[in-house]
Design a protein around this motif. Structure first.
Motif, short mmCIF file in Angstrom:
data_model
loop_
_atom_site.label_atom_id
_atom_site.label_comp_id
_atom_site.label_asym_id
_atom_site.label_seq_id
_atom_site.Cartn_x
_atom_site.Cartn_y
_atom_site.Cartn_z
N SER A 1 7.59 6.56 -9.88
CA SER A 1 6.70 5.60 -10.54
C SER A 1 5.58 6.38 -11.21
CB SER A 1 6.13 4.61 -9.53
OG SER A 1 4.87 5.06 -9.04
N ASP A 2 4.80 5.66 -12.02
CA ASP A 2 3.66 6.32 -12.69
C ASP A 2 2.40 6.30 -11.82
OD1 ASP A 2 2.80 3.72 -12.77
OD2 ASP A 2 2.71 3.55 -14.95
N TRP A 3 2.53 5.89 -10.56
CA TRP A 3 1.44 5.85 -9.57
C TRP A 3 0.48 4.68 -9.79
CZ3 TRP A 3 -0.96 11.21 -7.90
CH2 TRP A 3 0.05 12.11 -7.58
N ARG A 4 0.68 3.87 -10.82
CA ARG A 4 -0.38 2.90 -11.15
C ARG A 4 -0.15 1.53 -10.52
NH1 ARG A 4 -3.25 3.53 -16.78
NH2 ARG A 4 -4.77 2.38 -15.52
N ALA A 5 0.81 1.45 -9.60
CA ALA A 5 1.03 0.21 -8.84
C ALA A 5 1.56 0.60 -7.48
CB ALA A 5 2.02 -0.68 -9.58
N GLY A 6 1.66 -0.40 -6.60
CA GLY A 6 2.27 -0.15 -5.30
C GLY A 6 3.78 -0.22 -5.42
N VAL A 7 4.42 -0.36 -4.26
CA VAL A 7 5.89 -0.38 -4.20
C VAL A 7 6.42 -1.62 -4.93
CG1 VAL A 7 7.82 -0.68 -2.60
CG2 VAL A 7 5.91 0.84 -2.01
N ASN A 8 7.46 -1.41 -5.74
CA ASN A 8 8.16 -2.53 -6.35
C ASN A 8 9.34 -2.89 -5.43
OD1 ASN A 8 9.71 -4.27 -7.80
ND2 ASN A 8 10.12 -2.86 -9.50
N PRO A 9 9.24 -4.01 -4.70
CA PRO A 9 10.30 -4.32 -3.72
C PRO A 9 11.66 -4.53 -4.38
CG PRO A 9 8.53 -5.98 -3.67
CD PRO A 9 8.16 -5.01 -4.74
N ALA A 10 11.66 -4.98 -5.63
CA ALA A 10 12.94 -5.20 -6.31
C ALA A 10 13.70 -3.89 -6.46
CB ALA A 10 12.71 -5.85 -7.67
N SER B 1 -4.62 7.98 -2.82
CA SER B 1 -4.90 8.75 -4.05
C SER B 1 -5.09 7.85 -5.26
CB SER B 1 -3.77 9.74 -4.31
OG SER B 1 -2.53 9.08 -4.44
N THR B 2 -4.49 6.66 -5.23
CA THR B 2 -4.48 5.82 -6.44
C THR B 2 -5.26 4.53 -6.31
OG1 THR B 2 -2.53 4.60 -5.71
CG2 THR B 2 -2.14 6.64 -6.95
N GLY B 3 -5.48 4.09 -5.06
CA GLY B 3 -6.12 2.79 -4.87
C GLY B 3 -5.17 1.64 -5.11
N CYS B 4 -3.89 1.84 -4.83
CA CYS B 4 -2.90 0.76 -4.92
C CYS B 4 -2.36 0.49 -3.52
CB CYS B 4 -1.72 1.14 -5.81
SG CYS B 4 -2.16 1.47 -7.52
N ALA B 5 -2.34 -0.78 -3.14
CA ALA B 5 -1.82 -1.16 -1.82
C ALA B 5 -0.55 -1.97 -2.00
CB ALA B 5 -2.86 -1.96 -1.05
N SER B 6 0.46 -1.64 -1.21
CA SER B 6 1.76 -2.32 -1.34
C SER B 6 1.85 -3.50 -0.39
CB SER B 6 2.88 -1.32 -1.04
OG SER B 6 2.87 -0.30 -2.01
N LYS B 7 2.75 -4.42 -0.73
CA LYS B 7 2.96 -5.62 0.10
C LYS B 7 4.14 -5.32 1.04
CE LYS B 7 0.17 -8.17 -2.52
NZ LYS B 7 -1.19 -8.47 -2.07
N ILE B 8 3.79 -5.04 2.29
CA ILE B 8 4.83 -4.61 3.22
C ILE B 8 5.77 -5.77 3.59
CG2 ILE B 8 5.27 -3.58 5.50
CD1 ILE B 8 4.03 -1.69 3.29
N ASP B 9 5.22 -6.99 3.62
CA ASP B 9 6.12 -8.13 3.91
C ASP B 9 7.20 -8.25 2.83
OD1 ASP B 9 4.02 -8.77 2.17
OD2 ASP B 9 4.08 -10.90 2.68
N GLU B 10 6.85 -7.91 1.59
CA GLU B 10 7.83 -7.99 0.50
C GLU B 10 8.88 -6.87 0.62
OE1 GLU B 10 5.70 -8.09 -3.22
OE2 GLU B 10 4.65 -9.94 -2.69
N VAL B 11 8.44 -5.72 1.12
CA VAL B 11 9.41 -4.63 1.33
C VAL B 11 10.41 -5.06 2.41
CG1 VAL B 11 9.70 -2.21 2.03
CG2 VAL B 11 7.76 -2.88 0.60
#
Ligand SMILES: Cc1ncc(COP(=O)(O)O)c(C=O)c1O
Length: 397
Positions: A111-120, A145-155
């Motif tokens: 990824s380009d680091w500018r978002a969290g995990v894409n569950p899709a 490092s980026t200030g992006c938090a992922s949605k673990i429930d979606e993962v």
């Protein structure tokens, strides 16, 4: 020359250690095999369960977070195992490097680091893996490092939708105690945590919280492990003891920090962090600067990574802030070196500390000659005042 007043440690961890935690650690070290110790050990193991919201074993190491990364992999996997990791940023990349050095076969969703995990993307990859060669999915909850938090429930949902048996491992080093996290409910198999951020302790402790499924995997996994071995820990941990010398004084501090989080209420601590994240972003926007995280759903409430205007050095700006205003801000890491600075707003932190922090940034922008608009601090204060008034009204009802 000595700088007067308390240093503002506004890196995204280690965070300010509250006086209560410092006092709790300021105690004689006791015999870690003696009768008093077991109660402390059981208390902190249980305390971490209550913060990670899990019911299984929690193995605490006298180590920084990187040790707990290694422990999670070494206990559950075998040489050559294929693991799916997601490139959220610098810390995800470091975890992948550990997997490689251990002889695993990590696959990185880039990824380009500018978002969290894409569950899709995780779901698509797992759906493709008909032979179930992927043994674990490893993600960083809050990419410091980026200030992006992922949605673990979606993962979790992505893994379930692909009907895939891989273990789910989550690094919560800069989220636990600050951002909502629920190991059991979200079906996480190994949670990786560290002491020096939301848990408000000095660096030096880390842990794995482990599901039944991960424990079962550890029985047949064959990566070599010794210091990190869960099975060596499990026996002595039953009575609150450790197979080797634990960080006794840090454990005193941990017991206190867990109490403090519960006295505030975990949900209140999460809401406080969200408020501070929002106030910080309003300041950044008013300064006319850009937040690095480009996906608003993934904005981190513990750290804001701010992009420097073209041609301006993040490190030179941070040096001005440190030397002039006695405040440390986080640096840009690996490919973001010198291009960003990071504002840590986590741990034992309140509205006035944030006001001071943002004032230091605004003053620093001025002194360092970084082009910006005035009014970031005012924008943040207006939001904090609104939120405080709202909270007072709702507590009066
Ligand atoms: C998200 C995350 N994971 C892992 C680490 C590594 O932890 P440590 O530096 O304690 O080994 C850090 C450190 O900042 C982190 O922020």
């Amino acid at each position: 020359m000595r700088q007067a007043g308390r240093h503002f440690l506004q890196i995204p961890g280690p965070t300010n250690v509250p006086d209560r935690v410092l006092r709790a650690m300021d105690m004689p070290t006791i015999d870690h095999r003696g009768p008093e110790f077991g109660a402390l050990g059981l208390r902190v193991i249980d305390g971490l369960r209550s913060i990670a919201k899990c019911s299984g074993p929690v193995f605490i190491y006298p180590a920084s977070g990187s040790g707990a990364w290694e422990a999670a992999l070494a206990n559950t996997l075998s040489p050559g195992d294929h693991v799916l990791m997601y490139e959220t940023g610098h810390f995800a990349s470091l975890w992948k490097a550990i997997a490689e050095r251990l002889g695993l076969d990590p696959e990185f969703i880039q990824s380009d680091w500018r978002a969290g995990v894409n569950p899709a993307a995780i779901e698509a990859r797992l759906t493709d893996d008909k032979s179930h060669s992927i043994k674990a999915v490893c993600v960083v909850h809050n990419e410091t490092s980026t200030g992006c938090a992922s949605k673990i429930d979606e993962v979790r949902k992505a893994i379930d939708s692909a009907n895939h048996p891989a273990l789910l491992m989550v690094d919560t080093i800069s989220s636990l105690g600050s951002i909502d996290y629920r190991q059991d409910e979200w079906g996480v198999d190994v949670t990786i945590g560290g002491s020096q951020k939301g848990l408000m302790l000095p660096p030096g402790l880390s842990f794995n919280a482990v599901s039944e499924k991960a424990l079962a995997a550890s029985q047949s996994a064959t990566l070599p492990r010794s210091f990190w071995s869960w099975s060596e820990m499990a026996g002595p941990n039953q009575k609150g003891f450790f197979p080797y010398t634990p960080s006794t004084n840090l454990l005193y501090g941990l017991a206190e920090a867990v109490d403090m989080l519960h006295e505030e209420g975990l949900d209140n601590a999460f809401a406080r962090h969200e408020r501070h994240g929002e106030a910080t972003r309003r300041a950044v926007q008013a300064w006319g600067l850009d937040v690095f995280c480009a996906e608003p759903r993934h904005y981190s409430s513990t750290v804001t990574t701010v992009m420097m205007p073209e041609g301006h050095s993040g490190d030179a700006f941070r040096a001005v802030v440190r030397d002039t205003f006695n405040m440390s801000l986080g640096n840009g890491l690996s490919k973001l070196a010198d291009r960003v600075f990071r504002i840590g707003h986590l741990g034992d932190f309140n509205d006035l500390m944030l006001a001071g922090t943002l004032s230091g940034v605004e003053l620093g922008l001025e002194v360092a000659g970084v082009p910006h608009e005035k009014g970031g601090v005012s924008a943040a204060l207006a939001y904090l005042a609104e939120e405080a008034a709202k909270a007072r009204r709702s507590s009066a009802e």
